[in-house]
Design an enzyme around this catalytic site. Structure first.
Site, PDB file in Angstrom:
ATOM      1  CG  PHE A 164      23.191   8.786 -27.899  1.00 46.96           C
ATOM      2  CD1 PHE A 164      21.977   8.132 -28.007  1.00 46.96           C
ATOM      3  CD2 PHE A 164      23.294  10.070 -28.418  1.00 46.96           C
ATOM      4  CE1 PHE A 164      20.882   8.732 -28.628  1.00 46.96           C
ATOM      5  CE2 PHE A 164      22.213  10.680 -29.035  1.00 46.96           C
ATOM      6  CZ  PHE A 164      21.008  10.005 -29.133  1.00 46.96           C
ATOM      7  CB  THR A 179      28.505   0.952 -23.277  1.00 48.16           C
ATOM      8  OG1 THR A 179      28.545  -0.262 -22.529  1.00 48.16           O
ATOM      9  CG2 THR A 179      27.786   2.023 -22.465  1.00 48.16           C
ATOM     10  CE  LYS A 235      27.661  -7.916 -29.661  1.00 45.87           C
ATOM     11  NZ  LYS A 235      27.991  -7.764 -31.072  1.00 45.87           N
ATOM     12  CB  VAL A 273      21.784 -13.709 -30.356  1.00 51.26           C
ATOM     13  CG1 VAL A 273      22.037 -14.814 -31.386  1.00 51.26           C
ATOM     14  CG2 VAL A 273      22.578 -13.989 -29.096  1.00 51.26           C
ATOM     15  N   GLY A 287      21.031  -9.489 -34.248  1.00 55.45           N
ATOM     16  CA  GLY A 287      20.592  -8.124 -34.592  1.00 55.45           C
ATOM     17  C   GLY A 287      19.094  -7.991 -34.369  1.00 55.45           C
ATOM     18  N   GLY A 302      28.640   0.622 -40.127  1.00 56.73           N
ATOM     19  CA  GLY A 302      28.159   0.455 -38.742  1.00 56.73           C
ATOM     20  C   GLY A 302      27.859  -0.984 -38.355  1.00 56.73           C
ATOM     21  CD  GLU A 313      30.603  -5.775 -31.747  1.00 52.48           C
ATOM     22  OE1 GLU A 313      30.531  -5.374 -30.587  1.00 52.48           O
ATOM     23  OE2 GLU A 313      29.596  -5.912 -32.468  1.00 52.48           O
ATOM     24  CG  ASP A 354      30.159 -10.352 -32.426  1.00 48.70           C
ATOM     25  OD1 ASP A 354      29.822  -9.528 -31.565  1.00 48.70           O
ATOM     26  OD2 ASP A 354      29.378 -10.783 -33.308  1.00 48.70           O
ATOM     27  CE  LYS A 383      26.402 -11.180 -32.431  1.00 47.31           C
ATOM     28  NZ  LYS A 383      26.871 -10.691 -33.737  1.00 47.31           N
TER      29      LYS A 383
END
Ligand code: HSE
Length: 337
Positions: free
Chosen positions: A8, A96, A125, A152, A154, A207, A210, A221, A225
């Site tokens: 969350f 998570t 991911k 991948v 967003g 935000g 990561e 990252d 992807k």
């Protein structure tokens, strides 16, 4: 449709906000009535077979950073695995934080959910970067749908554009900007002269980054992807260990100025075709991949349609949550077949 939401954080909360705000429209347009019967955070789980009250859950999380404020429905110490095994639901949403070395705890959650015959939407991911072929096989073995659009691009439908809209074309190679945080940092450095550390702090505050931003700035990252896209679109069986990775931490303000003097920009670009690599490159300012801020851009080199480039916001809670919703609508549509 009953969902368990595991995680969350930024994306999980944005998804709850969207479900709560759009419930009438989702029902009217798609016949979709999502009921989030469990939400798991780092300390426990809120469980309510009738559906967790989402505005209250969001308020509790904002006020105290925990779902504990929900009172009776909150079970301190209840784990994601407990929820996956014990709470009746059709879909598990795994949101998570991504861990790109072991893939845990997300990998265990995805496996457990599939074994319990739950459909899975994964925005994490890590499990895909490390074990995508095995997870696809496990989903097939258990007869469940496995969706991961939000891993991948967003909110940008990178995977499904390539897989569904380019049917009949051969895709020879893929090249793109796949990390919103790095692109945001490089844009801030070049257009405002902000140094890398401050630009990263800003990306974290907004935000985009990561939980551990090392994965962003060191290129991991982007690499994961690239792996997900290549496996899904080109049918490879790669893991993140197959990608040659250089991040942006070595990029200096001098590199950026020197590129600008030649009408070029420094970008972190992933490439798969003859090998797989991620590294900073200079590209002409007029190049289709020269996008700014948190935008991602990805070019599919296809035959016979030629180069096709897709551009869209690659990071952000609401954007990524829109991919989760797309996946959910697709699962609902598969149900109805
Ligand atoms: N940290 C990631 C990025 C989030 O900046 O692109 C979206 O996957």
């Amino acid at each position: 449709m009953r969902l368990a939401l595991i995680g969350f954080g930024v994306v999980g909360q944005s998804f709850a906000e969207i479900v709560s705000a759009q419930s009438a429209e989702l029902s009217r347009t798609y016949g979709l009535r999502p009921r989030i019967v469990a939400i798991v955070d780092s300390k426990g789980a809120a469980v309510s077979p009738g559906g967790v009250d989402l505005p209250s859950a969001l308020r509790a999380k904002k006020d105290s950073r925990s779902l504990g404020g929900l009172g009776g429905v909150y079970r301190e110490g209840m784990s994601a695995i407990d929820v996956i095994r014990e709470v009746d639901c059709e879909v598990v949403v795994e949101a998570t934080p991504s861990d790109l070395t072991k893939g845990e705890p997300g990998l265990g959650h995805v496996r457990a959910a599939m074994k319990e015959a739950r459909h899975v939407i994964c925005v994490n991911k890590g499990p895909l970067a490390l074990a995508m072929p095995a997870l696809i096989e496990l989903a097939g073995h258990n007869g469940v749908i496995f969706k991961f659009s939000g891993t991948v691009g967003g909110g940008t439908p990178v995977l499904d554009l390539a897989k569904k809209c380019l049917e009949g074309c051969t895709i020879d190679s893929i090249r793109g900007i796949l990390n919103g945080t790095c692109n945001y940092i490089l844009t801030k450095m070049s257009s405002e002269g902000v140094d890398m550390k401050d630009a990263l702090s800003e990306a974290q505050r907004l935000g985009y980054a990561e939980a551990d931003p090392t994965a962003d700035v060191e290129g991991l990252d982007s690499a994961c992807k690239l792996v997900i896209t290549s496996n899904y679109v080109l049918g490879t069986s790669m893991s993140i260990r197959d990608v040659d990775v250089t991040g942006i931490t070595g990029v200096t303000m001098e590199d950026i100025s020197s590129a600008a003097s030649e009408d070029k920009a420094v970008k972190l670009i992933g490439h798969v075709g003859d090998g797989a690599r991620v590294a900073p490159e200079t590209i002409p300012l007029t190049h289709p991949l020269n996008v700014s801020g948190t935008f991602n851009a990805i070019t599919f080199d296809t035959d016979p349609a030629g180069e096709i480039t897709l551009v869209g916001k690659g990071a952000g809670g609401r954007e990524t949550a829109s991919s989760v919703l797309r996946d959910l609508i697709e699962i609902r549509q598969d149900f109805a077949k």
